[in-house]
Motif scaffolding. Structure first.
Motif, PDB file in Angstrom:
ATOM      1  N   PRO A   1       0.693 -35.155 -18.776  1.00  0.00           N
ATOM      2  CA  PRO A   1      -0.392 -34.715 -19.661  1.00  0.00           C
ATOM      3  C   PRO A   1      -1.750 -35.252 -19.220  1.00  0.00           C
ATOM      4  O   PRO A   1      -1.855 -36.325 -18.629  1.00  0.00           O
ATOM      5  N   ILE A   2      -2.790 -34.482 -19.558  1.00  0.00           N
ATOM      6  CA  ILE A   2      -4.170 -34.876 -19.295  1.00  0.00           C
ATOM      7  C   ILE A   2      -4.929 -34.817 -20.618  1.00  0.00           C
ATOM      8  O   ILE A   2      -4.917 -33.788 -21.302  1.00  0.00           O
ATOM      9  N   ALA A   3      -5.561 -35.922 -20.978  1.00  0.00           N
ATOM     10  CA  ALA A   3      -6.276 -35.990 -22.247  1.00  0.00           C
ATOM     11  C   ALA A   3      -7.665 -35.391 -22.119  1.00  0.00           C
ATOM     12  O   ALA A   3      -8.273 -35.414 -21.047  1.00  0.00           O
ATOM     13  N   LYS A   4      -8.174 -34.864 -23.209  1.00  0.00           N
ATOM     14  CA  LYS A   4      -9.546 -34.386 -23.239  1.00  0.00           C
ATOM     15  C   LYS A   4     -10.483 -35.554 -22.978  1.00  0.00           C
ATOM     16  O   LYS A   4     -10.348 -36.631 -23.567  1.00  0.00           O
TER      17      LYS A   4
ATOM     18  N   CYS B   1      -4.840 -24.815   0.103  1.00  0.00           N
ATOM     19  CA  CYS B   1      -3.695 -24.625  -0.778  1.00  0.00           C
ATOM     20  C   CYS B   1      -3.600 -25.780  -1.760  1.00  0.00           C
ATOM     21  O   CYS B   1      -3.621 -26.955  -1.351  1.00  0.00           O
ATOM     22  N   PRO B   2      -3.479 -25.526  -3.053  1.00  0.00           N
ATOM     23  CA  PRO B   2      -3.441 -26.605  -4.029  1.00  0.00           C
ATOM     24  C   PRO B   2      -2.184 -27.444  -3.955  1.00  0.00           C
ATOM     25  O   PRO B   2      -2.094 -28.481  -4.592  1.00  0.00           O
ATOM     26  N   PHE B   3      -1.159 -26.981  -3.162  1.00  0.00           N
ATOM     27  CA  PHE B   3       0.077 -27.739  -3.095  1.00  0.00           C
ATOM     28  C   PHE B   3       0.023 -28.838  -2.043  1.00  0.00           C
ATOM     29  O   PHE B   3       0.888 -29.679  -1.976  1.00  0.00           O
ATOM     30  N   ARG B   4      -0.999 -28.819  -1.163  1.00  0.00           N
ATOM     31  CA  ARG B   4      -1.100 -29.862  -0.148  1.00  0.00           C
ATOM     32  C   ARG B   4      -1.670 -31.133  -0.755  1.00  0.00           C
ATOM     33  O   ARG B   4      -2.500 -31.098  -1.659  1.00  0.00           O
ATOM     34  N   ARG B   5      -1.241 -32.242  -0.174  1.00  0.00           N
ATOM     35  CA  ARG B   5      -1.732 -33.534  -0.650  1.00  0.00           C
ATOM     36  C   ARG B   5      -3.045 -33.854   0.052  1.00  0.00           C
ATOM     37  O   ARG B   5      -3.098 -34.608   1.010  1.00  0.00           O
TER      38      ARG B   5
ATOM     39  N   ARG C   1     -12.183 -25.427 -12.178  1.00  0.00           N
ATOM     40  CA  ARG C   1     -10.794 -25.526 -12.624  1.00  0.00           C
ATOM     41  C   ARG C   1      -9.952 -26.103 -11.494  1.00  0.00           C
ATOM     42  O   ARG C   1     -10.197 -25.803 -10.335  1.00  0.00           O
ATOM     43  N   GLN C   2      -8.970 -26.896 -11.841  1.00  0.00           N
ATOM     44  CA  GLN C   2      -8.135 -27.549 -10.849  1.00  0.00           C
ATOM     45  C   GLN C   2      -6.661 -27.420 -11.236  1.00  0.00           C
ATOM     46  O   GLN C   2      -6.303 -27.477 -12.412  1.00  0.00           O
ATOM     47  N   LYS C   3      -5.804 -27.237 -10.231  1.00  0.00           N
ATOM     48  CA  LYS C   3      -4.368 -27.107 -10.428  1.00  0.00           C
ATOM     49  C   LYS C   3      -3.788 -28.338 -11.111  1.00  0.00           C
ATOM     50  O   LYS C   3      -4.151 -29.474 -10.801  1.00  0.00           O
ATOM     51  N   VAL C   4      -2.871 -28.112 -12.064  1.00  0.00           N
ATOM     52  CA  VAL C   4      -2.171 -29.188 -12.757  1.00  0.00           C
ATOM     53  C   VAL C   4      -0.668 -28.960 -12.635  1.00  0.00           C
ATOM     54  O   VAL C   4      -0.177 -27.851 -12.844  1.00  0.00           O
ATOM     55  N   TRP C   5       0.057 -29.987 -12.279  1.00  0.00           N
ATOM     56  CA  TRP C   5       1.516 -29.938 -12.208  1.00  0.00           C
ATOM     57  C   TRP C   5       2.125 -30.372 -13.541  1.00  0.00           C
ATOM     58  O   TRP C   5       1.584 -31.221 -14.245  1.00  0.00           O
TER      59      TRP C   5
ATOM     60  N   GLY D   1       2.421 -29.082 -16.412  1.00  0.00           N
ATOM     61  CA  GLY D   1       1.661 -28.922 -17.639  1.00  0.00           C
ATOM     62  C   GLY D   1       1.991 -27.645 -18.385  1.00  0.00           C
ATOM     63  O   GLY D   1       2.527 -26.683 -17.813  1.00  0.00           O
ATOM     64  N   ALA D   2       1.653 -27.618 -19.667  1.00  0.00           N
ATOM     65  CA  ALA D   2       1.788 -26.392 -20.443  1.00  0.00           C
ATOM     66  C   ALA D   2       0.832 -25.330 -19.916  1.00  0.00           C
ATOM     67  O   ALA D   2       1.074 -24.136 -20.070  1.00  0.00           O
ATOM     68  N   ALA D   3      -0.252 -25.740 -19.296  1.00  0.00           N
ATOM     69  CA  ALA D   3      -1.175 -24.851 -18.593  1.00  0.00           C
ATOM     70  C   ALA D   3      -1.146 -25.205 -17.116  1.00  0.00           C
ATOM     71  O   ALA D   3      -0.846 -26.344 -16.740  1.00  0.00           O
ATOM     72  N   ASP D   4      -1.455 -24.227 -16.267  1.00  0.00           N
ATOM     73  CA  ASP D   4      -1.410 -24.450 -14.821  1.00  0.00           C
ATOM     74  C   ASP D   4      -2.691 -25.047 -14.268  1.00  0.00           C
ATOM     75  O   ASP D   4      -2.726 -25.506 -13.127  1.00  0.00           O
TER      76      ASP D   4
END
Length: 410
Positions: free
Chosen positions: A360-363, A6-10, A316-320, A322-325
């Motif tokens: 945010p995550i930069a390119k 689950c992507p919500f686990r640490r 692809r990895q989950k992002v909290w 963000g404008a994208a998930d």
């Protein structure tokens, strides 16, 4: 079969080779060379152990894979040796680097000083280019005289033009050598005639050749010129492999009584390039034969694979918040590996990424690491970076994700 957590686990997420390779199952875009098809006639041969490299008549030698810098075979690779005229590859690197920095130009008039003419010219036992004393020639012509004809006089003239003296130029050589990663080399002149405290190693010289090819391909291209004319004198390149093997496009010979016969060669066949270094051989023909044997051995028993293209998504990895998930992950530079033939299906890529990513995550931002293993040994490791930026989400998106991050916290 990989286990998706689950992507919500640490936790730290490690994707197995199956996840990275089976793109259809998880929607990943992985740029890889196809594995050899099973059952082909060559597969049986490729499954055999790699035989020993050819016997080399030299004090020190090696064969290096250009793409990865891996030494495929060698002997006495870190033993101090006299580099002889292979020194001029270092001189070429300095010339190219100073030109890139805008400090010199190809059209600069370079003077063949009396010192350069007397120390490295026709009156000496070493090789010379034939430029007239106290006259100038365009820098690029002087450089070709040094590279193709192995002119000691041209090397001195270039050093004086760039740094004022051989001693000052040698300081530049050592500074650039350190930047390249040549840890066991020291230069006191630009030409390679014997001098106290002037030395290198087979490993360092291979690193130098690799750096010249990678950083300054135009300067490197001069090394495949077969002959060069200065005034009435036409001289042939002393690298015999340029006439014997069309895949060879460089790089430099060297010889003195104390150094023996030396040759650093490079060849490219398909996507694979190899660099050979043979130091202290017994003759001009022997150094060429041994270098050819090393290159042939390397191309026959090893192969290079491009696993991932630069700046293309491989996961692809989950992002909290963000404008994208999700953020798309890739590598900034192509990831290539050189392995024994037939071993491609046994490669195991894994990916290690942080437990939580917050926008945010930069390119281009480093996110994690991708590793490639063969039989349990890591043979390649590169940073994973964000292929595209992920901007910060709106107020309610950030608030919602903050709640869930708190809820899932241990």
């Amino acid at each position: 079969m990989s286990v998706f957590r689950c992507p919500f686990r640490r936790t730290r997420v490690v994707l197995s080779a199956f996840v990275l390779l089976c793109t259809a199952a998880v929607g990943l875009a992985v740029a890889q060379s196809p594995a050899p098809a099973p059952g082909r006639p060559a597969a049986l041969s490729d499954s055999l152990p790699v035989p020993p490299p050819p016997r080399i008549a030299g004090k020190a030698w090696l064969l290096m894979d250009y793409a990865t810098g891996r030494i495929l075979a060698g002997e006495n690779v870190d033993m101090r040796v006299e580099p002889a005229s292979i020194t001029k590859v270092m001189t070429s690197y300095v010339v190219a680097a100073e030109m890139q920095a805008g400090k010199i130009k190809p059209t600069d008039p370079v003077l063949m000083s009396e010192h350069a003419w007397r120390t490295g010219g026709a009156g000496t036992e070493g090789s010379y280019s034939g430029f007239e004393v106290n006259k100038t020639a365009p820098l690029v012509e002087m450089e070709k005289g040094m590279v193709v004809q192995s002119g000691n006089d041209a090397a001195i003239a270039l050093a004086e033009h760039i740094a004022g003296s051989e001693e000052a130029f040698a300081a530049l050589m050592n500074a650039y050598a350190k930047r390249i990663g040549m840890r066991n080399s020291h230069f006191v002149n630009p030409h390679g005639l014997p001098a106290e405290d002037h030395y290198s190693t087979a490993r360092d010289l291979a690193l130098l050749g690799r750096a010249l090819i990678r950083d300054f391909p135009e300067a490197y291209s001069y090394n495949k010129i077969k002959e060069f004319t200065v005034g009435p004198i036409t001289q042939r390149n002393r690298n015999l492999l340029l006439w014997r093997d069309p895949s060879v496009d460089g790089i430099k010979t060297g010889h003195t009584a104390s150094a023996g016969y030396c040759l650093m060669a490079s060849a490219r066949r398909g996507d694979m390039r190899l660099i050979s270094v043979v130091m202290g051989s017994t003759s001009e023909s022997q150094r060429a034969a041994d270098s050819q044997a090393l290159l042939n051995w390397g191309f026959r028993f090893f192969e290079t694979h491009r696993l991932y293209a630069a700046n293309q998504p491989i996961a692809r990895q989950k992002v909290w918040k963000g404008a994208a998930d999700e953020v798309e992950l890739g590598v900034a530079e192509p990831l290539l590996v050189t392995i024994p033939r037939g071993q491609y299906p046994r490669l195991k890529p894994t990916m290690d990424v942080p437990k939580a990513l917050v926008a945010p995550i930069a390119k281009g931002q480093k996110i994690g690491t991708v590793k490639v293993s063969l039989d349990g040994k890591v043979i390649a490791e590169r940073p994973l970076v964000a292929v595209r930026a992920v901007e910060e989400g709106g107020f309610f998106k950030r608030l919602w994700d903050e709640f869930w991050m708190w809820w899932e916290a241990d």
